[in-house]
Enzyme design. Structure first.
Site, PDB file in Angstrom:
ATOM      1  N   GLU A 106       0.852  -1.192   0.000  1.00 39.95           N
ATOM      2  CA  GLU A 106       0.000   0.000   0.000  1.00 39.95           C
ATOM      3  C   GLU A 106       0.880   1.231   0.000  1.00 39.95           C
ATOM      4  O   GLU A 106       2.074   1.153   0.337  1.00 39.95           O
ATOM      5  CB  GLU A 106      -0.924   0.019   1.233  1.00 39.95           C
ATOM      6  CG  GLU A 106      -2.206  -0.757   1.022  1.00 39.95           C
ATOM      7  CD  GLU A 106      -3.113  -0.746   2.251  1.00 39.95           C
ATOM      8  OE1 GLU A 106      -2.794  -0.064   3.243  1.00 39.95           O
ATOM      9  OE2 GLU A 106      -4.140  -1.434   2.188  1.00 39.95           O
ATOM     10  N   HIS A 220     -10.214  10.172   3.809  1.00 38.27           N
ATOM     11  CA  HIS A 220      -9.912   9.227   2.729  1.00 38.27           C
ATOM     12  C   HIS A 220     -10.348   9.860   1.425  1.00 38.27           C
ATOM     13  O   HIS A 220     -11.447  10.398   1.340  1.00 38.27           O
ATOM     14  CB  HIS A 220     -10.644   7.896   2.962  1.00 38.27           C
ATOM     15  CG  HIS A 220     -10.017   6.775   2.203  1.00 38.27           C
ATOM     16  ND1 HIS A 220     -10.100   6.679   0.837  1.00 38.27           N
ATOM     17  CD2 HIS A 220      -9.283   5.705   2.607  1.00 38.27           C
ATOM     18  CE1 HIS A 220      -9.448   5.596   0.438  1.00 38.27           C
ATOM     19  NE2 HIS A 220      -8.930   4.981   1.496  1.00 38.27           N
ATOM     20  N   ARG A 262      -1.851   9.495   1.397  1.00 33.72           N
ATOM     21  CA  ARG A 262      -3.302   9.695   1.442  1.00 33.72           C
ATOM     22  C   ARG A 262      -3.707  11.154   1.668  1.00 33.72           C
ATOM     23  O   ARG A 262      -4.654  11.640   1.061  1.00 33.72           O
ATOM     24  CB  ARG A 262      -3.875   8.809   2.558  1.00 33.72           C
ATOM     25  CG  ARG A 262      -5.371   8.802   2.594  1.00 33.72           C
ATOM     26  CD  ARG A 262      -5.864   7.775   3.575  1.00 33.72           C
ATOM     27  NE  ARG A 262      -5.599   6.432   3.092  1.00 33.72           N
ATOM     28  CZ  ARG A 262      -5.791   5.338   3.810  1.00 33.72           C
ATOM     29  NH1 ARG A 262      -6.241   5.428   5.036  1.00 33.72           N
ATOM     30  NH2 ARG A 262      -5.517   4.158   3.308  1.00 33.72           N
ATOM     31  N   HIS A 320     -12.258   9.732   7.787  1.00 26.65           N
ATOM     32  CA  HIS A 320     -11.969   8.292   7.774  1.00 26.65           C
ATOM     33  C   HIS A 320     -11.424   7.772   9.096  1.00 26.65           C
ATOM     34  O   HIS A 320     -11.828   6.724   9.567  1.00 26.65           O
ATOM     35  CB  HIS A 320     -10.963   8.050   6.644  1.00 26.65           C
ATOM     36  CG  HIS A 320     -10.608   6.619   6.406  1.00 26.65           C
ATOM     37  ND1 HIS A 320     -11.548   5.652   6.107  1.00 26.65           N
ATOM     38  CD2 HIS A 320      -9.400   5.979   6.408  1.00 26.65           C
ATOM     39  CE1 HIS A 320     -10.949   4.490   5.930  1.00 26.65           C
ATOM     40  NE2 HIS A 320      -9.650   4.653   6.131  1.00 26.65           N
ATOM     41  N   ARG A 355      -1.918   8.719  10.025  1.00 24.57           N
ATOM     42  CA  ARG A 355      -1.811   7.262  10.203  1.00 24.57           C
ATOM     43  C   ARG A 355      -1.339   6.598   8.910  1.00 24.57           C
ATOM     44  O   ARG A 355      -1.848   6.892   7.828  1.00 24.57           O
ATOM     45  CB  ARG A 355      -3.178   6.703  10.580  1.00 24.57           C
ATOM     46  CG  ARG A 355      -3.227   5.200  10.736  1.00 24.57           C
ATOM     47  CD  ARG A 355      -4.640   4.764  10.987  1.00 24.57           C
ATOM     48  NE  ARG A 355      -5.470   5.107   9.855  1.00 24.57           N
ATOM     49  CZ  ARG A 355      -5.918   4.237   8.962  1.00 24.57           C
ATOM     50  NH1 ARG A 355      -5.646   2.966   9.072  1.00 24.57           N
ATOM     51  NH2 ARG A 355      -6.664   4.643   7.957  1.00 24.57           N
TER      52      ARG A 355
HETATM   53  C1  SIN Z   1      -8.117   1.616   2.296  1.00 29.30           C
HETATM   54  O1  SIN Z   1      -8.187   0.425   2.023  1.00 29.30           O
HETATM   55  O2  SIN Z   1      -7.986   2.472   1.431  1.00 29.30           O
HETATM   56  C2  SIN Z   1      -8.208   2.043   3.729  1.00 29.30           C
HETATM   57  C3  SIN Z   1      -7.272   1.293   4.561  1.00 29.30           C
HETATM   58  C4  SIN Z   1      -6.951   2.024   5.819  1.00 29.30           C
HETATM   59  O3  SIN Z   1      -7.520   3.076   6.063  1.00 29.30           O
HETATM   60  O4  SIN Z   1      -6.064   1.574   6.546  1.00 29.30           O
END
Ligand code: SIN
Length: 465
Positions: A106, A220, A262, A320, A355
């Site tokens: 990720e 998010h 993010r 989020h 985070r």
């Molecule tokens: C996501 O899958 O985009 C969110 C995962 C997360 O917030 O840790």
């Protein structure tokens, strides 16, 4: 002992405390309304052959923008590999490639280290396994009731006042754990359950517990843009598989890259929406794999009558995750004797100003377990009768538009000041406004832009987006 909340943190705490008797208070059926069960992203842990705790620590510290507590990061990230063993033992079925655990990559992670369950249903899979265990544990009594007050006496926590329909429950206990989740429901758009309006923080505030980092709220960038306050998430992993941001003209517009951190991406989407555009995630290139890789997102899109194989998915930023919360130590102890907190409601120091994706299920499980063990190890004090009045119910409805307008993705001093004024007017009659006031005050006090706290006076954020 009493545990308030039936997400991953609460269930891990209840299991860790066993055979010590636990009353687990949850307002609805177990698993319903818990943000943990909605978590698509996964659980990050340094278990890959080319990975190490040191690398995961470094990524977590970088995401936290200099405001993490390094001791908490070392402790929690260091416990990740053992937690994976514990969860496997508890019956969690993580996805595998052959015999090996499948590890996904990720944004902002230096190595593939994200464990998934049933593709995009990781939280639900962990919850499934934990609920089986909890229901089979005789020392855990599940009571369907909403906690409304932590009763505190001269020697710390004395019990909980809870409400079950029209019935008032006064439950004596010298140990109470808050595991109540986040605050996304204080905004007009959130990926959290709509009811996640910071009940635990309100209980902690009323009890006089110390809170910190309240201004750090992660947005998010890709919630599905449909009607309603609680919006389904379109996981970052969809971009990991190649989906790209486009607008209504079909143009790519994300200057920092579709998989930039993010907060940068959320600001890019927000700025484009503010400029009058519609934003979409174009996942058409993923093709037929979409449905097998993302079964839950495919079902979400189908319910909204969107076919990701042929249509771009409309998205918008949404509140989020709350990095701030009730200040806790390594055992989950708050500043009030006998009051503990774990999961999103707690501020452990792991996340700092932002985070790292997929660190929250990890934190909830590890810190829930630690708090359960610590509470069970205490010598019980004699229980006393608890007396308390039922407090005023929080109402998030008048708070949401103000939070969204002035404490959202981008903030400025004038807007935050206005929000502070409006919340101050309502705070006496509405605990949700009293919490929002604390958030506005924390945001005003943080003069620089850092992590998820982006002040428009600090121009680099527009440039980065
Ligand atoms: C996501 O899958 O985009 C969110 C995962 C997360 O917030 O840790």
């Amino acid at each position: 002992m009493i545990i308030i909340g039936g997400g991953v943190a609460g269930l891990m705490a209840a299991l860790a405390a066993s055979p010590h008797p636990v009353t687990l208070l949850n307002p609805g059926p177990l698993g319903v309304g818990a943000a943990s069960a909605m978590s698509q992203g996964g659980l990050a842990a340094a278990v890959g052959a080319d990975d190490s705790v040191a690398l995961h620590v470094a990524d977590t510290l970088a995401a936290g923008a200099g405001l993490c507590d390094p001791e908490a990061v070392e402790r929690i990230i260091g416990a990740g590999p053992a937690l994976v063993e514990t969860l496997l033992r508890l019956g969690v079925r993580f996805d595998r490639h052959g015999a090996d655990l499948a590890l996904g990559l990720e944004a902002a992670h230096a190595r593939p280290r994200i464990l998934h369950g049933n593709g995009d249903q990781t939280g639900a899979e962990i919850m499934r396994a934990l609920m089986v265990r909890v229901r089979a544990t005789p020392s855990i009594t599940i009571v369907r009731a909403a906690a409304r007050k932590i009763v505190v006496g001269d020697n710390g926590v004395a019990g909980v006042l809870a409400v079950r329909g029209s019935e008032i429950l006064l439950l004596p206990s010298d140990r109470v754990l808050l595991a109540t989740g986040g605050i996304g429901g204080l905004f007009s758009h959130t990926t959290n359950p709509e009811g996640a309006i910071g009940h635990g923080l309100m209980l902690a505030m009323d009890a006089g517990a110390a809170l910190a980092d309240l201004e750090f709220i992660q947005f998010h960038p890709t919630a599905l843009d449909v009607a309603g306050a609680s919006l389904p998430l379109i996981s970052e992993a969809v971009r990991g598989e190649g989906a790209r941001f486009i607008d209504e003209t079909g143009a790519y517009f994300m200057r920092g890259g579709d998989l930039a951190p993010r907060d940068v991406v959320a600001r890019g989407v927000f700025a484009h929406v503010q400029a009058g555009h519609q934003v979409f995630l174009d996942a058409r290139g993923i093709g037929a794999r979409f449905a097998t890789r993302f079964p839950s997102i495919a079902a979400i899109c189908a319910r909204a009558e969107i076919d990701p194989m042929t249509q771009p998915i409309p998205v918008r930023p949404a509140a989020h995750y709350h990095m701030g919360g009730v200040v806790v130590d390594a055992a989950g102890r708050t500043s009030i004797e006998g009051l503990y907190a774990a999961g999103e409601v707690a501020r452990t120091g792991l996340h700092g100003a932002n985070r790292l994706a997929s660190n929250s299920l990890l934190e909830a499980a590890i810190c829930g377990e630690a708090a359960g063990q610590a509470m069970a190890a205490l010598h019980a004090k004699p229980l006393r009768d608890v007396r308390a009045e039922v407090p005023v119910l929080p109402d998030a409805v008048p708070v949401r538009p103000i939070m969204s307008a002035h404490l959202g993705v981008l903030r400025d001093a004038a807007g935050m000041g206005l929000a502070e004024e409006k919340f101050a007017e309502m705070a006496g009659q509405n605990p949700a406004a009293a919490l929002a006031l604390r958030i506005a005050q924390a945001a005003l006090a943080r003069k620089n832009s850092v992590g998820a706290h982006a002040r428009v006076e600090t121009k680099q954020f527009y440039k980065a987006a």
